[in-house]
Each structure stands twice: as C-alpha cells, then as structure tokens.
Design an enzyme around this catalytic site. Structure first.
Site: not given
Ligand code: TYM
Length: 327
Positions: A110, A192, A195
């Site tokens: 990032k 990967k 979003k």
């Molecule tokens: P975020 O919002 O980017 O993604 C949400 C969840 O989706 C999973 N994910 C994926 N899994 C498989 N293939 C992919 N291409 C893919 N892209 C995203 C992510 O691993 C995630 O589980 N930092 C975190 C959000 C967060 C969080 C937390 C998660 C904040 N606090 C506490 C767990 C516990 C994030 O940016 O996820």
C-alpha cells in the site's frame, strides 16, 4: 469458541472475499459465538469519499445478511461505533515494534501504491487489527491468506502484552479455508483478486450475469489449451479451476477429466454458467434487503450494544492491568 473477523467497506465484495472469509463465517456461525465487524476505521488509511462512506458501510451490512449471516446467531456491527477499538489500539501500540510493522506485506504494497499519502495510520493498521481481535477475547479468526501475517503479529502483540502486564488476552488462532484462501485476479493471475484493483479483475458477489460471462470469457489464461491445474506454469487456468471446484463442490482432478480435450472456451462458458447460478440467490436477497433501511439500522444498533458489552469488559481488565483508570 469465540470467533472474530471483519471486512473493510472499501470497494465491492468479490468472490475472493466470499471464498476466503464469508463462506467460513457462515459455517462457523452455526456452532460458535461469532462477532463479525465492518471495519470502517481501517478503510480511512487510504483516500476515500466521505460523502458515500456511510452508504458503503450499509452495503457491507447488506452483503453480510445476503450471504446468510444471521443476526440472531452472530453479532454484526460497525467498528467505529465501538470506541474501545481505538482506545485499545493506542495501548497496544506501546508493545508493538516499528520493525514488525515495517515488514508487513500489506504496508509495503500500500505504501508503494499510495506513495504520496503514506500516513502513520497505514503503518499502524495492524495494531488496530490486533485491537479488533484481542478486544473480544477471540479464539479464532477466519480470514483469507493475505491476512495471515497480520494475525501472526496480533498473536505476538497479545503475547507481549500478557508477558508485560499479566494474563489479559486470549491468543487467537488463524482459520484459513482449505480451498480458496487466495483467489487470484482474473486479469493478472499472479496477483490476488483485490477490491481496490480494476473491476475487470474481480467477479463481484452481486455481479450481473452478463458481466460474469464477459469477465470469465476474457479472463487471462495461459499458453496451451489444456485444462490442467498447475499454479506455477498455468496460473490463470488453475485459478479458474479452483473457483469451479469450490462452487461446484467437485474435486479439481474430476473437473480436469471432464474437460479433457475440450479447450478453454467450453470450460469458461461452463464456469460462467455455474457462477451465474450460484450467485443468483445472493443477488435476490440483496434486492430484498435494499429497501429495509430500518431493519438494517436496528441490526447494527443491536450488534453494537452486544459488541460493546464484551469490549468494555476487556477494557476494564486492560486498564487495571496497565495501572490506568480511576485515581
Ligand atoms: P479485506 O477487507 O481486504 O478482506 C476481507 C476478507 O477477504 C479475504 N480476502 C481474500 N480471500 C481469498 N482470496 C482473495 N483474493 C481475497 N481477498 C481478500 C481477506 O483475507 C479477509 O479475510 N485487514 C482486513 C480486515 C480486518 C480484519 C480485522 C480481519 C480488520 N480487522 C480483524 C480479521 C480480523 C482486510 O483488509 O480485509
């Protein structure tokens, strides 16, 4: 078991988020005490639009419900409505090493992407994530592979805190799905699915059938025409095979056999049909929920109250153990 996880309200939810996170959440909600958060405070570390932010948060609440999360069984809430998250984040920053934060892959990526706007929040992001998790005395965190490093750091922060201030937090495990922990981009299958990348690279959970077809048919595939799973030499087709296998519940080897000698086009057409069929119930449920603003607000308000009960108990303990609080 107490489970915690969250999704950022940045961008639209795609099948990677579903297969990496939401699908696990659905199974876990049946037999565990689950807390699922919309982590809005994480999304403000990169440029965002304030005028549409609340709408984006509400859309994520709709997504949670549309895939089948049940507010009777789980706590669904918005992170910024429970201020204990930010308080704990500050306290945890005093036991977190800057070196650990600097080596986080997400920070490195990032800070490259938003070169001109690297703020301290982007670096401190994993501390807030540790706070989210530790605040609920979480035992397991179901996420996709990209978040595993952050949870490892959460464990380290929790251990360090317990060592320094006495037993305060449970140390959580990471739950990765057996299949689909890292769904790759449709346009650049070495990366990967994300979003915040181009819409062409993702299949969104509520994608219209026409777009699903278009995106799958034009998805990047590899040289040759064999439908064979080999992520290093055939990353494109291997990613599509993984998606096919999870959505159809058919093992990859069996799919390879079924499409032997048939070429990419036929395989892609079948995959598009499969996705259209499997995602249709989500689109339908989303439509129903879109006109139910009052219900959504009630669910989030109720979730906030329930989350805050747990969060305030932990914070009492944290303040006491750190020698803070009433004089
Ligand atoms: P975020 O919002 O980017 O993604 C949400 C969840 O989706 C999973 N994910 C994926 N899994 C498989 N293939 C992919 N291409 C893919 N892209 C995203 C992510 O691993 C995630 O589980 N930092 C975190 C959000 C967060 C969080 C937390 C998660 C904040 N606090 C506490 C767990 C516990 C994030 O940016 O996820």
């Amino acid at each position: 078991m107490r489970i915690f996880s969250g999704i950022q309200p940045s961008g639209e939810i795609h099948i990677g988020n579903y297969l990496g996170a939401l699908k696990q959440w659905l199974q876990l909600q049946e037999k565990n005490e689950c807390v699922f958060c919309i982590v809005d405070l994480h999304s403000i570390t990169v440029p965002y639009q304030t005028s549409t932010f609340k709408k984006r948060i509400l859309e994520k609440a709709i997504t949670y419900l549309a895939v089948g999360l049940d507010p009777k069984k789980t706590i669904i809430f918005v992170q910024s409505q429970v201020p204990e998250h930010t308080e704990l984040s500050w306290l945890l920053s005093t036991v977190t090493s800057i070196g650990d934060l600097l080596r986080m892959t997400q920070y490195k990526e990032k800070s490259k992407k938003y070169k001109k706007q690297i703020n301290a929040g982007l670096l401190n992001y994993p501390i807030l994530m540790a706070a989210d998790i530790l605040l609920y005395q979480t035992e397991a965190v179901p996420v996709g592979k990209d978040q595993a490093q952050h949870i490892e750091l959460t464990r380290e922060i929790g251990r360090r805190f317990n060592q320094k201030f006495g037993q305060t937090f449970k140390i959580p495990k990471t739950f990765l799905p057996k299949k689909g922990a890292k769904i790759m981009s449709l346009t650049e299958p070495e990366k990967k699915m994300s979003k915040t990348d181009s819409p062409q690279s993702c299949i969104f959970l509520f994608e219209k059938p026409k777009m699903i077809r278009k995106k799958i048919i034009t998805a990047q595939t590899d040289s040759g025409k064999e439908i064979k799973y080999n992520p290093s030499s055939k990353p494109g087709i291997s990613n599509l095979l993984t998606i096919y296998s999870i959505f159809s519940d058919i093992p990859i080897a069996k799919i390879e056999k079924e499409f032997k000698g048939k070429g990419y086009k036929i395989f892609k057409e079948k995959l598009a049909e499969l996705l259209i069929e499997k995602l249709e119930p989500f689109r339908r449920k989303k439509k129903e929920l879109e006109n139910q603003q009052a219900l959504l607000e009630k669910i989030l308000e109720d979730g906030k109250k329930r989350a805050q009960i747990i969060a305030s108990q932990t914070m009492k303990k944290v303040r006491k153990n750190m020698g803070l609080g009433k004089i």
